[in-house]
Design an enzyme around this catalytic site. Structure first.
Site, PDB file in Angstrom:
ATOM      1  N   HIS A 168       0.848  -1.203   0.000  1.00  0.00           N
ATOM      2  CA  HIS A 168       0.000   0.000   0.000  1.00  0.00           C
ATOM      3  C   HIS A 168       0.879   1.247   0.000  1.00  0.00           C
ATOM      4  O   HIS A 168       1.684   1.451   0.897  1.00  0.00           O
ATOM      5  CB  HIS A 168      -0.921   0.002   1.234  1.00  0.00           C
ATOM      6  CG  HIS A 168      -2.106  -0.896   1.076  1.00  0.00           C
ATOM      7  ND1 HIS A 168      -3.284  -0.701   1.720  1.00  0.00           N
ATOM      8  CD2 HIS A 168      -2.288  -2.000   0.306  1.00  0.00           C
ATOM      9  CE1 HIS A 168      -4.151  -1.634   1.367  1.00  0.00           C
ATOM     10  NE2 HIS A 168      -3.556  -2.446   0.515  1.00  0.00           N
ATOM     11  N   PRO A 220      -4.668   0.940  18.879  1.00  0.00           N
ATOM     12  CA  PRO A 220      -4.377   0.389  17.546  1.00  0.00           C
ATOM     13  C   PRO A 220      -4.316   1.406  16.407  1.00  0.00           C
ATOM     14  O   PRO A 220      -3.744   1.100  15.363  1.00  0.00           O
ATOM     15  CB  PRO A 220      -5.513  -0.609  17.327  1.00  0.00           C
ATOM     16  CG  PRO A 220      -6.585  -0.224  18.274  1.00  0.00           C
ATOM     17  CD  PRO A 220      -5.908   0.403  19.447  1.00  0.00           C
ATOM     18  N   TYR A 268      -9.491   5.665   7.162  1.00  0.00           N
ATOM     19  CA  TYR A 268      -9.722   6.011   8.569  1.00  0.00           C
ATOM     20  C   TYR A 268     -10.757   7.135   8.567  1.00  0.00           C
ATOM     21  O   TYR A 268     -10.517   8.192   7.971  1.00  0.00           O
ATOM     22  CB  TYR A 268      -8.445   6.530   9.229  1.00  0.00           C
ATOM     23  CG  TYR A 268      -7.329   5.508   9.361  1.00  0.00           C
ATOM     24  CD1 TYR A 268      -6.521   5.172   8.275  1.00  0.00           C
ATOM     25  CD2 TYR A 268      -7.077   4.893  10.588  1.00  0.00           C
ATOM     26  CE1 TYR A 268      -5.497   4.245   8.407  1.00  0.00           C
ATOM     27  CE2 TYR A 268      -6.045   3.959  10.727  1.00  0.00           C
ATOM     28  CZ  TYR A 268      -5.266   3.638   9.627  1.00  0.00           C
ATOM     29  OH  TYR A 268      -4.255   2.721   9.756  1.00  0.00           O
ATOM     30  N   LYS A 271       0.680   0.417  15.201  1.00  0.00           N
ATOM     31  CA  LYS A 271       2.081   0.435  15.633  1.00  0.00           C
ATOM     32  C   LYS A 271       2.474  -0.746  16.544  1.00  0.00           C
ATOM     33  O   LYS A 271       3.665  -1.004  16.743  1.00  0.00           O
ATOM     34  CB  LYS A 271       2.383   1.745  16.382  1.00  0.00           C
ATOM     35  CG  LYS A 271       2.367   2.960  15.479  1.00  0.00           C
ATOM     36  CD  LYS A 271       3.592   3.007  14.591  1.00  0.00           C
ATOM     37  CE  LYS A 271       3.413   3.893  13.399  1.00  0.00           C
ATOM     38  NZ  LYS A 271       3.707   3.290  12.127  1.00  0.00           N
ATOM     39  N   TYR A 273       3.643   7.106  10.000  1.00  0.00           N
ATOM     40  CA  TYR A 273       2.833   5.940   9.617  1.00  0.00           C
ATOM     41  C   TYR A 273       3.704   4.833   9.022  1.00  0.00           C
ATOM     42  O   TYR A 273       3.509   3.653   9.323  1.00  0.00           O
ATOM     43  CB  TYR A 273       1.761   6.383   8.625  1.00  0.00           C
ATOM     44  CG  TYR A 273       0.653   5.382   8.400  1.00  0.00           C
ATOM     45  CD1 TYR A 273      -0.478   5.354   9.206  1.00  0.00           C
ATOM     46  CD2 TYR A 273       0.732   4.464   7.354  1.00  0.00           C
ATOM     47  CE1 TYR A 273      -1.499   4.441   8.993  1.00  0.00           C
ATOM     48  CE2 TYR A 273      -0.282   3.542   7.125  1.00  0.00           C
ATOM     49  CZ  TYR A 273      -1.398   3.538   7.947  1.00  0.00           C
ATOM     50  OH  TYR A 273      -2.409   2.634   7.725  1.00  0.00           O
TER      51      TYR A 273
END
Ligand code: FAD
Ligand code: DHB
Length: 388
Positions: free
Chosen positions: A73, A290, A198, A294, A381
């Site tokens: 991704h 979550p 998200y 990580k 990220y």
């Protein structure tokens, strides 16, 4: 009494990764796991790997299936206030992430570990971690055994025996409990979008993730005291769709859930991560909420620092890297703790207060307009450098 160089407690991803790295470098290790292999392998948890974690699994010699089946991704989406903003990970941070489930990693690692894991090792007790060697006992099939080793590594998660064995006056716990949980389902339906989404919504957070092109993993924020029984599949799908932008909600393919669970959210850091001959690794030392995925990646980063120290010690008896373990691991742990806390705070509903919601929208709007702000998200990220 049995002898080995390193005794590892816990055969989750961190224990098995460490065992495998040590084995590749000629260091003997035994892993003691309380549960059966099937039980540990069935836990649906993390799904997103940073490039550093992927590299470690490849170095460990267990990456072949991951490289074949994992989905690369290059970005993900933030949805809020009827808008969508893509974070271009490749363009902003020069890296990507890999979708490959913890269940699969667990299987690949357990296959490689073979007989080095003692499954169903009950009543693990650390007898000595300060003397000239370390001693640990466990019970297998009703018989008590003892192992002597140079070091013990606690990879036994948040509720394990290792951290619990440390005297209270030698350890500091930092903790934040969030006032909500995540209800997650797994379903054999194609994901709603090619990338993760998200969503910040007035009704609460939602996340559209996946395990493959035919298996979706979806989450919605829920009250901490909610019971699974009150969440039929139908109610879940309705709630998920209500929190997504209409053009995405219309594309959600529904189907029967094959797993459904509620997880509480917590930030936790224990300091230091070393006590004499005992080291703590992964969830045994720290937990992140979550949001941002990580947890597993931090566990892998700890393993990377510690295995190098152990290998150096058994090669040359030098303790330089081992002495730095706690400090180096914690530097990264705190940065990931900050990012996970920040991302959780930005995306979840904490109260009905309009002011808090408007601040979230302002920050998300700023992120969408500022390359610098988006870049900061992307860098965190994809995973910060190992020596940060
Ligand atoms: P664990 O996976 O907890 O493994 C510890 C092992 O030690 C277990 O197998 C346990 O049985 C064993 N053990 C415990 N006590 C003893 C004992 N006394 N004796 C012997 N063995 C013992 N992270 C993400 O990145 N994304 C997610 O979506 C995500 N979802 C999660 C959902 C849940 C419900 C949980 C609990 C965690 C989730 N995480 C997620 C976090 C991620 O799964 C963990 O960070 C990761 O599993 C840490 O690996 P670990 O090996 O350190 O610990
Ligand atoms: C998943 C979980 C996360 O917390 C996240 O940020 C991304 C993906 C998952 O379980 O797929």
């Amino acid at each position: 009494m049995a002898k080995t160089q390193v005794t590892i407690v816990g055969a989750g991803p961190s224990g098995l990764m460490l065992c495998q790295m040590l084995h590749r470098h000629g260091v003997d290790a035994v892993v003691l796991e309380r549960q059966t292999r099937e039980h540990v392998g069935a836990r649906i948890r993390a799904g997103l790997l940073e490039q550093g974690t992927v590299e470690l699994l490849n170095e460990a010699g267990v990456g072949e299936r991951m490289m074949r089946e994992g989905l690369v991704h290059d970005g993900f989406e933030l949805a809020f206030d009827g808008r969508r903003h893509r974070i271009d990970l490749a363009g902003l941070a020069g890296k990507h992430v890999l979708v490959y489930g913890q269940t699969e990693i667990q299987r690949d690692l357990a296959d490689a570990a073979g007989a080095r894991v003692i499954w169903e090792a009950k009543d693990v007790a650390i007898l000595d971690s300060e003397g000239s060697s370390a001693r640990i006992s466990y019970v297998k099939d009703g018989v008590k055994h003892e192992i002597r080793s140079e070091f013990i590594v606690g990879c036994d998660g948040y509720h394990g025996a290792s951290r619990a064995s440390v005297p209270k006056d030698r350890i500091v716990h930092h903790e934040r409990i969030y006032p909500f949980g995540w209800l997650g389902i797994l379903a054999d339906v194609p994901p709603v979008s090619e990338e993760l989404v998200y969503a910040n919504h007035r009704r609460g957070f939602a996340l559209c993730s996946m395990r493959s092109r035919t298996r979706s993993r979806y989450y919605v924020q829920c009250p901490l005291d909610d019971k699974l029984e009150s969440w039929s599949d139908e109610r879940f799908w309705d709630e998920l769709r209500s929190r997504l932008p209409p053009e995405l909600a219309g594309k959600v393919v529904v189907g029967p859930s094959i797993e459904k669970s509620i997880a509480p959210l917590r930030s936790f850091v224990a300091e230091p991560m070393r006590f004499g001959r005992l080291f703590l690794v992964g969830d045994a030392a720290h937990i992140v909420p979550p949001t941002g995925a990580k947890g597993l990646n931090l566990a892998a980063a700890d393993v990377r620092v510690l295995y190098q120290g152990l290998v150096e010690y058994f090669r040359s008896r030098s303790t330089t890297l081992l002495d730095e373990y706690s400090m180096r691991a914690l530097a990264r742990v705190w940065k990931a703790t900050r990012f996970s806390w920040w991302f959780t705070t930005l995306m979840h509903k904490f109260s009905d207060e309009a002011f808090a919601y408007r601040l979230q929208l302002a920050e998300l709007g700023y992120l969408a307009e500022s390359r610098a702000a988006s870049q900061a998200v992307a860098e965190n990220y994809v995973g910060l450098p190992f020596d940060c």
